[in-house]
Design a protein around this motif. Structure first.
Motif, PDB file in Angstrom:
ATOM      1  N   UNK A  19      28.078  -3.445  59.349  1.00  0.00           N
ATOM      2  CA  UNK A  19      28.931  -4.633  59.273  1.00  0.00           C
ATOM      3  C   UNK A  19      30.248  -4.270  58.597  1.00  0.00           C
ATOM      4  N   UNK A  20      31.338  -4.724  59.227  1.00  0.00           N
ATOM      5  CA  UNK A  20      32.677  -4.381  58.758  1.00  0.00           C
ATOM      6  C   UNK A  20      33.476  -5.639  58.453  1.00  0.00           C
ATOM      7  N   UNK A  21      34.222  -5.561  57.389  1.00  0.00           N
ATOM      8  CA  UNK A  21      35.193  -6.571  57.037  1.00  0.00           C
ATOM      9  C   UNK A  21      36.535  -6.173  57.667  1.00  0.00           C
ATOM     10  N   UNK A  22      37.321  -7.169  58.131  1.00  0.00           N
ATOM     11  CA  UNK A  22      38.551  -6.855  58.859  1.00  0.00           C
ATOM     12  C   UNK A  22      39.633  -7.870  58.548  1.00  0.00           C
ATOM     13  N   UNK A  23      40.829  -7.383  58.298  1.00  0.00           N
ATOM     14  CA  UNK A  23      42.011  -8.234  58.156  1.00  0.00           C
ATOM     15  C   UNK A  23      42.874  -7.986  59.381  1.00  0.00           C
ATOM     16  N   UNK A  24      42.802  -8.853  60.381  1.00  0.00           N
ATOM     17  CA  UNK A  24      43.443  -8.570  61.666  1.00  0.00           C
ATOM     18  C   UNK A  24      44.960  -8.329  61.590  1.00  0.00           C
ATOM     19  N   UNK A  25      45.659  -9.139  60.799  1.00  0.00           N
ATOM     20  CA  UNK A  25      47.124  -8.987  60.761  1.00  0.00           C
ATOM     21  C   UNK A  25      47.540  -7.674  60.146  1.00  0.00           C
TER      22      UNK A  25
END
Length: 114
Positions: A94-100
């Motif tokens: 599982x990965x955390x992501x900040x798209x911008x």
């Protein structure tokens, strides 16, 4: 340093629960949409869900609707993934992501097995 650090993964039995955490640093966390993704062995990385800057959770994968909840704590610069009624098919990194920011964490392994 701009980074995301996940924690909270582990081994759990089917039907169990886990809460994943993602701690952000190096950017103004409260101003960014955050997402959780997962990648199972041999499969493409898929979106689990997203939380907006005002804390609304959206875009849950059909396979996790009603079982997983994403929420954030801007004071702690953290986003969380509460996973209930876990199934074997939830096994993944599982990965955390900040798209911008096109920013990813290193991932945390979740294994659901009896």
């Amino acid at each position: 340093q701009v980074q995301l650090v996940e924690s909270g993964g582990g081994l759990v039995q089917p039907g169990g629960s886990l809460r994943l955490s993602c701690a952000a640093s190096g950017f103004r966390f409260s101003g960014y949409v955050m997402s959780w993704y997962r990648q199972a062995p041999g499969k493409e990385r898929e979106l689990v869900g997203t939380v907006t800057i005002i804390g609304t959770s959206i875009n849950y994968a059909d396979s996790v609707k009603g079982r997983f909840t994403i929420f954030r704590d801007n004071a702690r610069k953290s986003v969380y993934l509460q996973m209930n009624n876990l199934k074997i098919e939830d096994t993944a990194v599982y990965y955390c992501h900040a798209p911008r920011l096109t920013l990813w964490g290193q991932g945390t392994q979740v294994t659901v097995s009896s």
